[in-house]
Design an enzyme around this catalytic site. Structure first.
Site, PDB file in Angstrom:
ATOM      1  N   ARG A 106      14.348 -15.218  14.649  1.00 50.36           N
ATOM      2  CA  ARG A 106      15.352 -14.965  13.627  1.00 50.36           C
ATOM      3  C   ARG A 106      15.394 -14.265  12.445  1.00 50.36           C
ATOM      4  O   ARG A 106      13.995 -14.336  12.057  1.00 50.36           O
ATOM      5  CB  ARG A 106      16.426 -16.298  13.186  1.00 50.36           C
ATOM      6  CG  ARG A 106      17.092 -17.000  14.159  1.00 50.36           C
ATOM      7  CD  ARG A 106      17.760 -18.193  13.475  1.00 50.36           C
ATOM      8  NE  ARG A 106      18.804 -17.468  12.738  1.00 50.36           N
ATOM      9  CZ  ARG A 106      19.984 -17.376  12.870  1.00 50.36           C
ATOM     10  NH1 ARG A 106      20.752 -17.241  14.411  1.00 50.36           N
ATOM     11  NH2 ARG A 106      21.158 -17.409  12.101  1.00 50.36           N
ATOM     12  N   ILE A 107      16.425 -13.398  11.700  1.00 54.46           N
ATOM     13  CA  ILE A 107      15.547 -13.047  10.573  1.00 54.46           C
ATOM     14  C   ILE A 107      16.332 -13.681   9.598  1.00 54.46           C
ATOM     15  O   ILE A 107      17.408 -14.253   9.433  1.00 54.46           O
ATOM     16  CB  ILE A 107      16.768 -11.419  10.496  1.00 54.46           C
ATOM     17  CG1 ILE A 107      16.905 -11.053  11.886  1.00 54.46           C
ATOM     18  CG2 ILE A 107      16.449 -10.668   9.320  1.00 54.46           C
ATOM     19  CD1 ILE A 107      17.941  -9.537  12.251  1.00 54.46           C
ATOM     20  N   ASP A 114      10.339  -6.767   9.223  1.00 56.04           N
ATOM     21  CA  ASP A 114       8.533  -6.439   9.926  1.00 56.04           C
ATOM     22  C   ASP A 114       8.531  -5.613   8.100  1.00 56.04           C
ATOM     23  O   ASP A 114       7.998  -4.256   8.939  1.00 56.04           O
ATOM     24  CB  ASP A 114       8.594  -5.935  10.799  1.00 56.04           C
ATOM     25  CG  ASP A 114       9.122  -7.055  12.202  1.00 56.04           C
ATOM     26  OD1 ASP A 114       8.850  -7.817  11.693  1.00 56.04           O
ATOM     27  OD2 ASP A 114       9.661  -6.518  12.777  1.00 56.04           O
ATOM     28  N   ASP A 146       9.706 -10.019   2.506  1.00 54.20           N
ATOM     29  CA  ASP A 146      11.138  -9.213   2.151  1.00 54.20           C
ATOM     30  C   ASP A 146      12.548  -9.306   2.726  1.00 54.20           C
ATOM     31  O   ASP A 146      12.752  -9.273   3.813  1.00 54.20           O
ATOM     32  CB  ASP A 146      10.943  -7.673   1.436  1.00 54.20           C
ATOM     33  CG  ASP A 146      10.830  -6.778   1.950  1.00 54.20           C
ATOM     34  OD1 ASP A 146      11.656  -7.064   3.383  1.00 54.20           O
ATOM     35  OD2 ASP A 146      10.484  -5.476   1.588  1.00 54.20           O
ATOM     36  N   HIS A 169       2.936 -11.234  12.592  1.00 51.32           N
ATOM     37  CA  HIS A 169       3.673  -9.651  14.032  1.00 51.32           C
ATOM     38  C   HIS A 169       2.740  -9.407  14.521  1.00 51.32           C
ATOM     39  O   HIS A 169       1.548  -8.692  14.147  1.00 51.32           O
ATOM     40  CB  HIS A 169       4.151  -8.540  12.900  1.00 51.32           C
ATOM     41  CG  HIS A 169       4.895  -7.707  14.017  1.00 51.32           C
ATOM     42  ND1 HIS A 169       6.095  -7.725  14.079  1.00 51.32           N
ATOM     43  CD2 HIS A 169       4.640  -6.203  14.250  1.00 51.32           C
ATOM     44  CE1 HIS A 169       6.890  -7.183  14.962  1.00 51.32           C
ATOM     45  NE2 HIS A 169       5.615  -6.327  15.128  1.00 51.32           N
ATOM     46  N   ASN A 189       4.716 -13.320   7.282  1.00 50.39           N
ATOM     47  CA  ASN A 189       5.286 -13.165   8.223  1.00 50.39           C
ATOM     48  C   ASN A 189       4.187 -12.965   9.607  1.00 50.39           C
ATOM     49  O   ASN A 189       3.169 -12.175   8.882  1.00 50.39           O
ATOM     50  CB  ASN A 189       6.267 -12.204   8.675  1.00 50.39           C
ATOM     51  CG  ASN A 189       6.568 -11.818  10.523  1.00 50.39           C
ATOM     52  OD1 ASN A 189       6.733 -13.284  11.061  1.00 50.39           O
ATOM     53  ND2 ASN A 189       7.176 -11.031  10.383  1.00 50.39           N
ATOM     54  N   ARG A 218      25.601 -16.388  10.033  1.00 47.98           N
ATOM     55  CA  ARG A 218      24.050 -16.274   9.231  1.00 47.98           C
ATOM     56  C   ARG A 218      24.420 -17.107   8.472  1.00 47.98           C
ATOM     57  O   ARG A 218      23.083 -17.366   8.048  1.00 47.98           O
ATOM     58  CB  ARG A 218      24.028 -14.732   9.522  1.00 47.98           C
ATOM     59  CG  ARG A 218      22.172 -14.305   9.665  1.00 47.98           C
ATOM     60  CD  ARG A 218      22.132 -12.997   9.313  1.00 47.98           C
ATOM     61  NE  ARG A 218      22.128 -12.084  10.930  1.00 47.98           N
ATOM     62  CZ  ARG A 218      21.176 -12.261  11.555  1.00 47.98           C
ATOM     63  NH1 ARG A 218      19.958 -12.955  11.578  1.00 47.98           N
ATOM     64  NH2 ARG A 218      21.944 -11.689  13.067  1.00 47.98           N
TER      65      ARG A 218
HETATM   66  C1  GAR Z   1       3.665 -13.644  17.997  1.00 48.73           C
HETATM   67  O1  GAR Z   1       2.765 -13.481  18.366  1.00 48.73           O
HETATM   68  C2  GAR Z   1       4.115 -13.546  16.849  1.00 48.73           C
HETATM   69  O2  GAR Z   1       3.225 -12.219  16.107  1.00 48.73           O
HETATM   70  C3  GAR Z   1       6.034 -13.198  17.493  1.00 48.73           C
HETATM   71  O3  GAR Z   1       6.100 -14.106  18.006  1.00 48.73           O
HETATM   72  C4  GAR Z   1       4.666 -14.901  18.849  1.00 48.73           C
HETATM   73  C5  GAR Z   1       4.949 -16.286  19.087  1.00 48.73           C
HETATM   74  O4  GAR Z   1       3.769 -16.917  19.184  1.00 48.73           O
HETATM   75  N1  GAR Z   1       6.045 -12.807  16.182  1.00 48.73           N
HETATM   76  C6  GAR Z   1       6.733 -11.462  16.541  1.00 48.73           C
HETATM   77  O5  GAR Z   1       6.763 -11.306  17.673  1.00 48.73           O
HETATM   78  C7  GAR Z   1       7.841 -11.859  15.357  1.00 48.73           C
HETATM   79  N2  GAR Z   1       8.367 -10.436  15.344  1.00 48.73           N
HETATM   80  P1  GAR Z   1       3.132 -18.165  19.000  1.00 48.73           P
HETATM   81  O6  GAR Z   1       4.927 -19.149  19.258  1.00 48.73           O
HETATM   82  O7  GAR Z   1       2.695 -18.781  20.409  1.00 48.73           O
HETATM   83  O8  GAR Z   1       2.788 -18.857  17.816  1.00 48.73           O
END
Ligand code: GAR
Length: 203
Positions: free
Chosen positions: A88-89, A142, A138, A106, A104, A62
């Protein structure tokens, strides 16, 4: 002109919203994915935006991956990073190098439903309201200070597709507005509390 990188693992609809935004679009100069088949990379190439596949399997661990990611971002002189479905983190090396400059998106109202399955988790819990969070990144997953949130009502007949589609609608408004505010220096952080100057929709 600001230089924005978008990190994405999947479909890239949020990347598309960023590139389609009249202000933010011209700032998007780099897309990085950890998946060679991410449609986000195709969306970038269609716009002549540099598209980089950074292969996790090609890095020892990582930390090595994070170092490579940092090098790509720095070599492109990136000012601001948007995680748009990057599954990925992002490790401490990148967080530290770009502190306060990584957002980010979420698909839930944090701190509820953190993690990789937020839409399914909200449906399974039976909440009546979920939504979208855009936050600064950070070292914890999340977790960083919240820049913007928008609620999305859950309907009794919702399934993952219908709910996710409305969540995407909110994300596509919130993320470009938050990136714009950050780049324009309108995001002020006091501990966990973020003030966004001059943007009724964000803050
Ligand atoms: C989005 O809904 C985003 O919030 C989520 O992945 C999707 C990507 O959609 N992210 C997470 O769940 C991160 N924990 P996209 O590829 O169509 O933009």
């Amino acid at each position: 002109m600001a230089r924005v990188a978008v990190l994405a693992s999947g479909q890239g609809t949020n990347l598309q919203a960023l590139m389609d935004d009249p202000v933010v679009g011209p700032w998007v100069v780099l897309v990085v994915s950890d998946r060679t088949d991410a449609f986000a990379l195709d969306r970038a190439r269609t716009r002549n935006v540099k598209a980089v596949f950074l292969d996790p399997a090609a890095h020892a661990d990582r930390a090595a991956y994070d170092q490579a990611l940092r090098e790509v971002l720095e070599s492109e002189r990136i000012d601001c990073v948007a995680l748009a479905g990057f599954m990925r983190i992002v490790g401490p090396e990148v967080v530290d190098a770009f502190r306060g400059r990584i957002l980010n998106v979420h698909p839930a109202l944090l701190p509820s439903f953190a993690g990789a399955h937020a839409v399914a988790d909200a449906l399974a819990w039976g909440v009546k309201v979920t939504g979208v969070t855009v936050h600064l990144v950070d070292e914890e997953v999340d977790h960083g200070p919240i820049v913007a949130q928008e609620p999305v009502a859950v309907r009794t007949d919702d399934d993952w597709d219908t709910l996710e589609s409305r969540i995407h609608g909110a994300e596509h408004r919130l993320l470009p507005a938050a990136v714009r505010a950050l780049v324009e220096g309108r995001v002020k952080v006091e501990g966990r509390v973020v003030h966004v100057l001059g943007e009724p929709g964000v803050g």
